[in-house]
Design a protein around this motif. Structure first.
Motif, PDB file in Angstrom:
ATOM      1  N   UNK A   1      -7.410   6.569   2.842  1.00  0.00           N
ATOM      2  CA  UNK A   1      -6.056   6.705   2.322  1.00  0.00           C
ATOM      3  C   UNK A   1      -6.042   7.666   1.139  1.00  0.00           C
TER       4      UNK A   1
ATOM      5  N   UNK B   1       0.823  -1.200   0.000  1.00  0.00           N
ATOM      6  CA  UNK B   1       0.000   0.000   0.000  1.00  0.00           C
ATOM      7  C   UNK B   1       0.866   1.262   0.000  1.00  0.00           C
TER       8      UNK B   1
ATOM      9  N   UNK C   1       0.718  17.977 -11.132  1.00  0.00           N
ATOM     10  CA  UNK C   1       0.306  19.287 -10.617  1.00  0.00           C
ATOM     11  C   UNK C   1       1.393  20.328 -10.858  1.00  0.00           C
TER      12      UNK C   1
ATOM     13  N   UNK D   1      -1.085  15.780  -0.883  1.00  0.00           N
ATOM     14  CA  UNK D   1      -0.481  16.106  -2.160  1.00  0.00           C
ATOM     15  C   UNK D   1      -0.784  17.513  -2.606  1.00  0.00           C
TER      16      UNK D   1
ATOM     17  N   UNK E   1       1.450   9.323  -5.358  1.00  0.00           N
ATOM     18  CA  UNK E   1       1.814  10.642  -4.842  1.00  0.00           C
ATOM     19  C   UNK E   1       2.766  11.350  -5.814  1.00  0.00           C
TER      20      UNK E   1
ATOM     21  N   UNK F   1       1.979  19.625  -3.545  1.00  0.00           N
ATOM     22  CA  UNK F   1       2.064  19.946  -4.970  1.00  0.00           C
ATOM     23  C   UNK F   1       2.237  21.426  -5.222  1.00  0.00           C
TER      24      UNK F   1
ATOM     25  N   UNK G   1       1.049  12.431  -9.011  1.00  0.00           N
ATOM     26  CA  UNK G   1       0.186  13.600  -8.861  1.00  0.00           C
ATOM     27  C   UNK G   1       1.030  14.861  -8.677  1.00  0.00           C
ATOM     28  N   UNK G   2       2.105  14.732  -7.900  1.00  0.00           N
ATOM     29  CA  UNK G   2       2.976  15.895  -7.702  1.00  0.00           C
ATOM     30  C   UNK G   2       3.548  16.361  -9.037  1.00  0.00           C
TER      31      UNK G   2
ATOM     32  N   UNK H   1      -4.131  11.192   1.151  1.00  0.00           N
ATOM     33  CA  UNK H   1      -3.021  11.416   0.208  1.00  0.00           C
ATOM     34  C   UNK H   1      -3.315  12.594  -0.702  1.00  0.00           C
TER      35      UNK H   1
ATOM     36  N   UNK I   1       1.019   4.076  -2.751  1.00  0.00           N
ATOM     37  CA  UNK I   1       0.727   5.456  -2.368  1.00  0.00           C
ATOM     38  C   UNK I   1       1.859   6.378  -2.811  1.00  0.00           C
TER      39      UNK I   1
ATOM     40  N   UNK J   1       5.683  22.585  -4.359  1.00  0.00           N
ATOM     41  CA  UNK J   1       6.672  22.172  -5.340  1.00  0.00           C
ATOM     42  C   UNK J   1       6.649  23.050  -6.566  1.00  0.00           C
TER      43      UNK J   1
END
Lengths: 298, 320
Positions: free
Chosen positions: B11, A19, A34, B19, A27, B23, A30-31, B15, A23, B26
């Motif tokens: 979860x 998991x 974005x 994020x 993560x 995000x 998505x980072x 998350x 994740x 960043x």
């Protein structure tokens, strides 16, 4: 009792490792997405916010002269060029792809599929610079000799792109046709319909939304393709008067000028604005595919 | 089942929340420093050594693709002689090179144009901090398709052609053939040089003109397209295209060196402020007779060392 507990713990650990790894991957993805969207948007919007270019001028202005004494940033020639080559390429490639998919799945599913599938997959693997070079060496001279003009232009770009998106549309269409329930076809044949009647009245109408998904995916690819188009389209920043006159697309002007302009200059920012337009168009294509998929389910 | 589902939901929610915070942070950090990767390379650049002769450190250069082959080849030689030095050369275009050297992301920014021509307006002070090192000269000749029937053009004829006033070769004494312009993109250094020194004026892109961004493609297009005209660096000229004289002067290396042929530009290697020891040694090495008469000539550039004339940012030419 004890053994059961230890087994449970192992389970838990495995679960946790799996998991957290997942994740982490999600993560990271998505980072990345974005921050990319943020970066392109912040760069692209600065043309309008700090550069003083109005949105209307950017989207509908036809004069592109970013280096002139009174610079103007009309990106309409590029936006229209992109749409023009993309639509033309889809128009050329779709019938060919659908026929190829029908051939592979309905007409000769045996050797037809064995022969055609690898050929089409091969097309998908050819690098775009090779397509561009073939376009420049074969298609452009052919068009130059056959039609008025210099051979370079929207027509050449659309022809090159149509070959490039052929595999995308064909494989999606072939998958859609293969997934069609057998009993639909069988009932059609049982009613006395010929093969052609079955294909045109039963198979194609039922699979059309899925096939359209393939077409839209192909168009997304065509819209974003840069190198091959840039080599054959001519790159003049004008709306062409004919299909055989030098024109530009969003991608071609970005690749042509990005390296030669300095970061933060209004020229460079205008290129980022075009990158933003490209990105938004990709979102639109993805949204369209989603819409088609939903329609397909009903 | 119910339990698992709610777990996954929690979860996913946490998350996503984590994020979205992460995000935006960043993104914010990334924006100003754009090519973050280069920062590290630049900061761990040359470490001074006690003895002056054995150099060490790393040099990162980026920019003009026209200058890249020369810098790469000389870098190889320099690294053979100085084992402690590591030089990396990247392309990216003149604009990229100048931006990166101005922001200290690289040690050397290669450019085909003066920094003042690219970094204008708000960026003008950035250009002032850069130190110019002119390592070679590239001359550009007007070329045409073989069947154009013209041996040379005057400055005025070229201006008329590139501004769209003259559209047929017969108007400048050639064959009855429509002129097809094969240009470089507006941001190109080659085009800037041609416009500055051959035409003396900026030209706008014309409807139907073709733009290609590599010299190889330009040459191919001019060779194949009837009535085509364009311009190429001297090292690209061969029998597939017709080289045109300019105001009666043949574009040759000798004519450039003596200052008779005006359409040429320096190849610049910019450093931000005075270069450190290792970078300076590398730049000095490029200017040595050994490199200037061998590598520079071999790769089709004209040695800056040989030039009998000099030119400043404003384009004023003086005898050396």
């Amino acid at each position: 009792m004890k053994s059961k507990k230890s087994r449970l713990e192992k389970h838990h650990i495995e679960d946790l490792v799996g998991r957290s790894y997942m994740a982490f991957c999600v993560l990271l993805l998505i980072v990345i997405i974005i921050s990319m969207v943020y970066f392109v948007a912040s760069k692209g919007l600065s043309t309008f916010i700090t550069g003083g270019v109005s949105v209307g001028e950017f989207f509908f202005g036809t004069k592109w002269a970013p280096e002139a004494d009174t610079p103007s940033f009309g990106a309409f020639p590029f936006i229209s060029g992109s749409f023009l080559v993309t639509l033309l390429a889809a128009l050329i490639a779709s019938p060919l792809s659908i026929c190829a998919a029908l051939f592979m799945t309905e007409i000769v599913p045996g050797w037809g599929k064995k022969l055609l599938q690898p050929v089409i997959e091969l097309l998908a693997g050819i690098p775009s610079v090779v397509y561009g070079f073939i376009g420049l060496s074969v298609i452009v001279p052919f068009l130059r000799d056959t039609f008025p003009g210099q051979g370079i232009g929207v027509a050449a770009g659309a022809l090159v792109l149509s070959v490039m998106i052929l595999p995308t549309i064909t494989s999606v269409a072939a998958d859609a046709l293969a997934a069609l329930p057998q009993n639909l076809k069988e009932s059609s044949f049982a009613l006395g319909a010929t093969r052609w009647q079955t294909i045109s009245r039963v198979i194609l109408p039922t699979t059309m939304p899925s096939i359209m998904t393939g077409v839209v995916l192909g168009m997304a690819r065509a819209f974003g393709e840069a190198l091959a188009v840039q080599m054959v389209i001519g790159n003049a920043p004008f709306v062409p008067k004919s299909l055989f006159e030098s024109a530009s697309t969003l991608t071609s002007v970005i690749t042509l000028s990005m390296g030669n302009t300095t970061m933060g200059s209004s020229y460079n920012n205008a290129l980022w604005s075009m990158a933003l337009v490209l990105m938004l168009m990709t979102f639109a294509f993805v949204g369209l595919v989603r819409l088609l998929e939903r329609r397909n389910k009903i | 089942m119910q339990f698992r589902k709610s777990w996954i939901m929690t979860l996913a929610l946490t998350s996503v929340l984590a994020l979205s915070a992460c995000g935006s942070n960043n993104g914010g950090n990334n924006a100003p420093a754009n090519a973050g990767g280069n920062n590290a390379a630049a900061t761990n650049a040359p470490t001074e050594t006690s003895s002056g002769s054995d150099l060490s450190g790393s040099i990162l250069a980026s920019g003009s693709t026209a200058l890249q082959p020369l810098v790469e080849q000389v870098a190889e030689k320099f690294m053979d002689k100085n084992a402690g030095v590591d030089i990396q050369v990247q392309g990216g275009g003149s604009g990229t090179g100048l931006t990166q050297v101005a922001e200290k992301q690289v040690d050397i920014g290669n450019s085909d144009v003066f920094a003042e021509e690219k970094l204008k307006g708000d960026d003008a002070e950035k250009a002032a901090a850069l130190v110019d090192h002119q390592v070679a000269v590239v001359a550009i000749a007007a070329v045409a398709h073989k069947d154009a029937g013209v041996d040379g053009l005057t400055k005025q004829q070229l201006v008329d052609i590139f501004s769209g006033k003259v559209t047929n070769w017969k108007e400048v004494g050639g064959a009855d053939q429509k002129i097809q312009i094969i240009n470089r993109p507006g941001s190109s250094g080659t085009r800037a040089t041609f416009e500055n020194f051959a035409l003396g004026t900026k030209t706008e892109d014309l409807q139907g003109s073709i733009q290609e961004d590599s010299s190889g493609t330009v040459k191919k297009m001019i060779g194949e397209t009837p009535g085509a005209i364009g311009y190429l660096a001297l090292s690209y000229l061969d029998d597939s295209v017709k080289t045109l004289s300019y105001d009666g002067v043949e574009p040759s290396v000798d004519n450039v060196i003596s200052g008779k042929y005006p359409v040429w530009a320096y190849q610049h290697m910019y450093t931000n402020g005075e270069p450190n020891e290792t970078v300076k040694a590398f730049l000095d090495y490029i200017m040595t007779e050994e490199v200037q008469t061998a590598d520079v000539v071999e790769l089709g550039y004209i040695p800056a060392l040989n030039m009998q004339v000099a030119r400043d940012v404003e384009g004023n030419v003086t005898k050396k």
